[in-house]
Enzyme design. Structure first.
Site, short mmCIF file in Angstrom:
data_model
loop_
_atom_site.label_atom_id
_atom_site.label_comp_id
_atom_site.label_asym_id
_atom_site.label_seq_id
_atom_site.Cartn_x
_atom_site.Cartn_y
_atom_site.Cartn_z
N HIS A 65 0.84 -1.20 0.00
CA HIS A 65 0.00 0.00 0.00
C HIS A 65 0.87 1.24 0.00
CE1 HIS A 65 0.83 -0.93 4.24
NE2 HIS A 65 0.78 0.38 4.44
N CYS A 218 1.97 3.81 11.74
CA CYS A 218 2.92 3.27 10.78
C CYS A 218 3.29 4.38 9.80
CB CYS A 218 2.36 2.05 10.04
SG CYS A 218 0.96 2.43 8.95
#
Length: 714
Positions: A65, A218
């Site tokens: 991603h 993240c």
């Protein structure tokens, strides 16, 4: 807004056998759907995200991603692979691959949808349906949340079972009552009866659950952030723990209420980027790990948090947490020794100083290139500046660069103190660093001033003060007292001895010649190539830049700067050359990295060799160190000098003995290349059993490389 995923974005028979091929196959569907405008640009962004940390998850899931300017709207493509593809997960390859694409300016609504998917992936029943579905439309609808998973009844069972878990607790009073109802033994005295009544009441009162607050984050803030949150929440329910998570994702974050944090018994940080406003959690038992640990082993983290709370281990003093929690200490493990903490403090100062060095040094170097070295004695451009004269522009650049250089020692000292004592350390640190420059204590004086300032502030913070005075402590009392103490020490106690030591070191550097100079070049070369941008590399670089960060650097300092930059260029150049001359010894990914390493090495970015060192440290790092030592030694032997702290081959015109300097770099690169090719060649020919392992190649290289990158980054 279009649907996040449609049937056209689902491939139930994904034929790719590598993560790169899988990403390309799914991305091509996005291009056909008009969701991605530039296939190669988007895939480059996906690969860049993959370099930060593997995107494989336990349970056979891969979630490549990224956020990209080439994405028109949030999009998800799904592929199911029978061959299974390695995305670096600890438990093996993945058969469910989700390619998540978010625009660079994705709004919170879109990211909420993506976060919901990330949480769903923690549901085993949800993934089971994805594995068994035979229609693309069914899968797309399920992911969009429009079609209930077959597992919903199973998912409801735990909720229905929760009262059953609570039933024994509810039944305990009933179990106690028969004993309490025995007539004869219970009535000897009124006091006994009252005591029994109190005991029964205490026994029937519910025990307060253990409470944890957690933060997950993240680098991209799309998937891992929310998956870690879901995983922790599930594990907490199973353990009977109350847990509230603050997800610091791409859409921003909603801060946990102060009352919730205050009531918590422990804190869990599962993050790969710095936790925002971390001081809120000071004074609590804290578990600090990477975000993938939050996904893969949440039960262990919760048990660790309970254990720390039971032992009374806290991350920082609860009193005055905002002032007392040092950023570098907060990131460290509870058992870090003084040496480890000292290194972190010093690296904090160096990391903040380096941008000033680069900006100021390159401006000065450019000024010399335009106007010659005599430009250093030009009049102030504030009094004399002619727009059409080259010399005026050269003087302007030199004086701007010199202004940036005046901040080097104060910034170094200020942020060393900041690393020790947070914001209250800045004022005395900057004051001490400035004093170091005025008394000519230089770089060494800045180091000492920063450490003293941080220590003084930490000592002041240990004193307990009345609540009425706490508000003025960080803005008045601490800066006043600490600056006075640091100033006195620097001016009249230790400043002059440090200045004398600095002068002696400068004289020693100027007097280096022959074997001594070559030996220093070897040492600096080894340090620059040992950890490729890590602490040892930064120490050597800071030593070199500290020597030229003065108005009139010595010849010895200029030689050291030249040797350091030359040695730092060798590792990426050597890996680039090795992948060119013996490409079969490297994986496809490494060969691609080798192309970029040419530019990185030429630009003096040692980190360009990190992917190679991460995949094969026992061969790459020693080879790099040997080549760096050769280059450092030759640079010193050739008396090469450098006035710019950065720039690589782009500042060659500013180098003394430029042709010999390039020869030193070429020699070191050739040595490193030959050694790494030789060592990898031995591994290749070690035998059939070693070949598959050695190749790093197709079989195991991908997982090893990804996992090693994470270890190096940490």
């Amino acid at each position: 807004m279009s649907e996040l995923i449609t049937a056209d974005l689902v491939d139930l028979d994904l034929s790719a056998d590598t993560k790169e091929a899988a990403a390309r196959s799914l991305a091509e569907r996005m291009v056909e759907a008009g969701r991605v405008t530039d296939l190669d640009g988007f895939l480059a962004d996906v690969a860049a995200r993959e370099e930060q940390m593997p995107t494989g998850l336990d349970g056979g899931i891969g979630i490549p991603h990224c956020r990209s300017a080439h994405v028109t709207e949030p999009t998800l493509a799904f592929g199911r692979s029978t061959a299974r593809i390695d995305f670096g997960a600890a438990d093996g390859p993945a058969d469910l691959i989700f390619l998540i694409a978010a625009p660079a300016d994705a709004d919170s609504d879109h990211l909420t949808i993506l976060s919901s998917l990330a949480r769903q992936l923690m549901n085993a029943d949800f993934t089971a349906v994805l594995r068994s579905a035979d229609q693309s439309e069914q899968v797309a609808a399920l992911i969009r949340g429009e079609e209930p998973a077959a597992a919903e009844p199973a998912a409801a069972e735990p909720a229905a079972a929760e009262p059953a878990i609570a039933e024994p607790a509810a039944a305990e009073p009933a179990a106690i009552e028969p004993a309490a109802e025995e007539p004869a033994p219970a009535e000897p005295a009124a006091s006994d009866s009252a005591a029994a009544s109190d005991a029964s009441q205490i026994a029937s009162e519910p025990v307060a659950p253990f409470r944890i607050v957690a933060v997950t984050s993240c680098p991209t803030g799309i998937a891992h952030t929310y998956m870690a949150a879901e995983s922790l929440e599930n594990a907490a329910r199973e353990a009977g723990v109350e847990l509230v998570v603050e997800t610091q994702g791409s859409a921003g974050f909603d801060k946990l209420p102060a009352a919730t944090i205050a009531a918590a018994d422990a804190v869990v940080f599962a993050h790969d980027v710095e936790v925002r406003e971390k001081a809120r959690f000071a004074g609590k038992p804290t578990v600090d790990v990477g975000v993938k640990a939050g996904i893969n082993r949440p039960a262990e983290l919760i048990a660790e948090a309970r254990g720390k709370a039971a032992r009374g281990e806290i991350a920082a003093p609860a009193d005055g947490a905002a002032e007392g929690s040092a950023p570098m200490d907060a990131d460290g493990a509870a058992g870090d020794g003084f040496g480890t903490r000292l290194r972190k403090w010093l690296m904090t100062g160096v990391s903040y100083m380096v941008p000033f060095v680069a900006a100021g040094g390159l401006l000065i170097a450019l000024a010399f290139a335009i106007g010659g070295y005599e430009i250093a004695s030009a009049k102030s451009v504030a009094d004399h500046f002619v727009w059409t004269e080259t010399s005026s522009w050269a003087a302007l650049l030199f004086q701007i660069g010199s202004a940036a250089f005046t901040f080097l020692v104060p910034v170094l000292a200020g942020y060393i103190a900041y690393g020790m004592a947070d914001r209250p350390g800045l004022v005395p640190g900057f004051v001490g660093g400035y004093i170091a420059t005025t008394i000519k204590a230089g770089f060494l004086g800045g180091l000492v001033a920063g450490l003293i300032a941080g220590a003084v502030v930490m000592a002041i913070q240990r004193f307990k003060v009345p609540a009425s005075l706490r508000g003025i402590m960080p803005v008045v009392v601490i800066p006043l007292i600490s600056s006075a103490i640091v100033g006195v020490l620097m001016f009249v106690v230790i400043g002059k001895p440090i200045a004398s030591a600095q002068e002696a070191m400068t004289d020693w550097l100027n007097g280096l010649s022959g074997a001594n100079a070559i030996g220093l070049g070897v040492l600096l070369g080894l340090m620059m190539c040992f950890d490729l941008g890590g602490p040892v590399n930064k120490v050597a670089y800071a030593f070199a830049t500290g020597g030229i960060a003065v108005s009139d650097p010595s010849t010895g300092s200029l030689k050291i700067m030249a040797a350091v930059m030359a040695a730092g260029m060798v590792p990426p150049l050597a890996m680039a050359l090795a992948t060119t001359v013996r490409g079969r010894l490297f994986t496809k990914t490494e060969r691609e990295n080798g192309k970029a390493a040419w530019v990185l090495g030429a630009s003096f970015i040692s980190e360009g060799a990190i992917p190679f060192a991460a995949a094969d440290p026992l061969r790459v790092i020693p080879s790099s160190m040997v080549g760096g030592a050769v280059t450092g030694a030759l640079s010193m032997a050739f008396d090469c000098t450098l006035r710019a702290p950065h720039g690589g081959i782009f500042v060659v015109p500013l180098i003394g003995q430029p042709f010999l300097y390039l020869l030193a770099i070429v020699a070191g690169t050739a040595v490193s290349t030959g050694l790494v090719v030789f060592l990898k060649g031995l591994r290749k020919t070690a035998g059939p059993g070693a070949t598959g392992q050695a190749g790093g190649g197709a079989a195991t290289g991908g997982t090893t490389e990804d996992e090693s990158k994470v270890a190096v980054a940490v």
